[in-house]
Design an enzyme around this catalytic site. Structure first.
Site, PDB file in Angstrom:
ATOM      1  N   ASP A 132       3.990  12.153   6.870  1.00  0.00           N
ATOM      2  CA  ASP A 132       2.815  13.050   7.049  1.00  0.00           C
ATOM      3  C   ASP A 132       2.580  13.509   5.551  1.00  0.00           C
ATOM      4  OD1 ASP A 132       4.895  14.905   6.433  1.00  0.00           O
ATOM      5  OD2 ASP A 132       5.162  15.472   8.516  1.00  0.00           O
TER       6      ASP A 132
ATOM      7  N   HIS B 169       7.805   9.964  -0.564  1.00  0.00           N
ATOM      8  CA  HIS B 169       8.943  10.776  -0.498  1.00  0.00           C
ATOM      9  C   HIS B 169       8.735  11.545   0.713  1.00  0.00           C
ATOM     10  CE1 HIS B 169       9.981  10.479  -5.144  1.00  0.00           C
ATOM     11  NE2 HIS B 169      10.178   9.459  -4.372  1.00  0.00           N
ATOM     12  N   THR B 170       7.744  11.696   1.477  1.00  0.00           N
ATOM     13  CA  THR B 170       7.768  12.281   2.828  1.00  0.00           C
ATOM     14  C   THR B 170       8.850  11.957   3.941  1.00  0.00           C
ATOM     15  OG1 THR B 170       6.056  13.330   4.575  1.00  0.00           O
ATOM     16  CG2 THR B 170       6.016  11.124   3.956  1.00  0.00           C
TER      17      THR B 170
ATOM     18  N   VAL C 245       9.612  -4.283 -10.183  1.00  0.00           N
ATOM     19  CA  VAL C 245      10.560  -5.118 -11.052  1.00  0.00           C
ATOM     20  C   VAL C 245      10.088  -6.341 -10.939  1.00  0.00           C
ATOM     21  CG1 VAL C 245      12.752  -5.674 -11.719  1.00  0.00           C
ATOM     22  CG2 VAL C 245      12.191  -3.483 -10.915  1.00  0.00           C
TER      23      VAL C 245
ATOM     24  N   ASP D 211      11.689  15.408   1.796  1.00  0.00           N
ATOM     25  CA  ASP D 211      10.680  16.602   2.242  1.00  0.00           C
ATOM     26  C   ASP D 211      11.451  17.461   3.153  1.00  0.00           C
ATOM     27  OD1 ASP D 211       8.699  17.909   3.840  1.00  0.00           O
ATOM     28  OD2 ASP D 211       7.724  16.041   4.400  1.00  0.00           O
TER      29      ASP D 211
ATOM     30  N   SER E  70      12.152 -10.583  -5.370  1.00  0.00           N
ATOM     31  CA  SER E  70      13.416 -10.716  -6.330  1.00  0.00           C
ATOM     32  C   SER E  70      14.474 -10.025  -6.102  1.00  0.00           C
ATOM     33  CB  SER E  70      12.834 -10.823  -8.009  1.00  0.00           C
ATOM     34  OG  SER E  70      12.166  -9.629  -8.214  1.00  0.00           O
TER      35      SER E  70
ATOM     36  N   HIS F 244      10.600  -0.970  -4.550  1.00  0.00           N
ATOM     37  CA  HIS F 244      11.591  -1.464  -5.536  1.00  0.00           C
ATOM     38  C   HIS F 244      11.420  -2.869  -5.907  1.00  0.00           C
ATOM     39  CE1 HIS F 244      14.838   2.208  -5.802  1.00  0.00           C
ATOM     40  NE2 HIS F 244      13.807   2.482  -5.361  1.00  0.00           N
TER      41      HIS F 244
ATOM     42  N   GLY G 204       7.098  -7.572 -10.144  1.00  0.00           N
ATOM     43  CA  GLY G 204       6.139  -7.830  -9.173  1.00  0.00           C
ATOM     44  C   GLY G 204       6.816  -8.021  -7.812  1.00  0.00           C
TER      45      GLY G 204
END
Length: 348
Positions: free
Chosen positions: A275, A215-216, A92, A267, A98, A88, A94
């Protein structure tokens, strides 16, 4: 069928060769973008062990690792939180720290924007910064701490560094909630939007699919998938791209009207084990978000997702893409500052 097998093998070979080509590139800079820091390889770009001769009284990377590993050991969910914080931040303005800035009387900062209100782990950054400031004042940037904590949080499970972190970032002085919406990929984004958003950061299709593998680990909430479960086309139906059995499982976990506090694992196999199971679930149409399912709507990204079911390939490629993401629009030299307090711009 034979054609698809050949394509999968071809994609796998491209991914592996690409990884091998970058594996020894530990001295060059990794900045991207126009006015926000290009790596030069001449001392001005990001480097391995940037702080080695700048903080002689303390090992910066060991200090970060020791604190992060103790936090993840006590709370395994912290790994996903710190990894998400890095994502995140980088998407935004870079990788400039921030996202860490608190709102002021006149400014609503990134952390107040809707997609960032569920971000946590700030207290870990604060603890690391406090310790480093006591031993090496005014030298270690908050942006570098965020990048190092993400790597170390994931690495705790393996007890080895999962990717190199190039350091030397400076901290940004600007943080605006209004910058978040158009830059941070949404859980409900389609493939075209995702590819465009990644592309503006210098990240390609492969990076999109590979970095989605984060997202694992981690959790979400029913509110982010409620439309997908109950009103996808406005007719009270579930998203037809979802595996029907998985959709039914999610409906049981998130009865309508959904409880916004109900937690879901991103997951379905495990929310704390890093994994390649995310890709197995995704290819069975069990991706939790619209943005997950979107990866299967493009032939090449779907093939990459298939290849990444192999854990060895996933780990190698994730390392490569994390190094690349960690160099997005970094501030170097005099372009930023080194904050004394990660939550406040110097002088405030």
């Amino acid at each position: 069928m034979r054609k698809n097998i050949i394509l999968v093998i071809l994609v796998a070979s491209i991914l592996v060769v690409g990884c091998m080509g970058d594996s020894g590139d530990h001295d060059r800079g990794h900045g991207h973008g126009q006015d926000r820091g290009h790596g030069h390889g001449d001392g001005e770009g990001l480097k391995m062990h940037y702080y080695m001769n700048r903080c002689r009284s303390v090992s910066v990377e060991k200090t970060v690792k020791d604190i992060v590993w103790s936090k993840v050991d006590a709370d395994p969910s912290m790994a996903a939180k710190l990894l998400r914080l890095h994502y995140h931040d980088c998407f935004v303005r870079g990788c400039d720290g921030s996202i860490l800035l608190d709102p002021t009387q006149n400014t609503t900062t990134e952390k107040t924007a809707g997609p960032n209100r569920s971000i946590s782990g700030y207290e870990v950054i604060d603890e690391i910064k406090t310790k480093l400031e006591a031993q090496c004042p005014g030298i270690v940037s908050c942006a570098d701490i965020v990048a190092l904590t993400a790597r170390d949080a994931v690495s705790f499970q393996f007890k080895r560094e999962m990717w190199p972190v190039f350091t030397g970032r400076k901290d940004g002085r600007v943080s605006l909630a209004s910058d978040v919406g158009g830059n941070l990929p949404s859980a409900n984004a389609n493939f075209t939007t995702l590819l465009t958003q990644f592309g503006t950061k210098g990240l390609n299709l492969n990076d999109l699919v590979i970095l989605s593998g984060a997202h694992t680990i981690g959790i979400s909430h029913c509110t982010l998938v409620s439309r997908r479960l109950y009103n996808f086309t406005g007719q009270g139906d579930a998203d037809p791209s979802l595996d029907p059995a998985y959709a039914q499982t999610l409906r049981k976990l998130c009865p309508n009207p959904v409880n916004p506090t109900t937690v879901l694992e991103m997951d379905p196999n495990s929310s704390i084990t890093f994994d390649s199971d995310y890709y197995r679930a995704l290819n069975q149409h069990k991706g939790l978000f619209v943005s997950d399912a979107a990866l299967l709507t493009n032939q090449r990204s779907a093939l990459v997702a298939k290849v990444l079911e192999n854990p060895s390939i996933f780990f190698a490629q994730f390392a490569r893409s994390m190094v690349k993401m960690g160099g997005v629009e970094v501030l170097l030299g005099g372009q930023g500052e080194v904050r004394k307090n990660c939550r406040v711009v110097n002088g405030q």
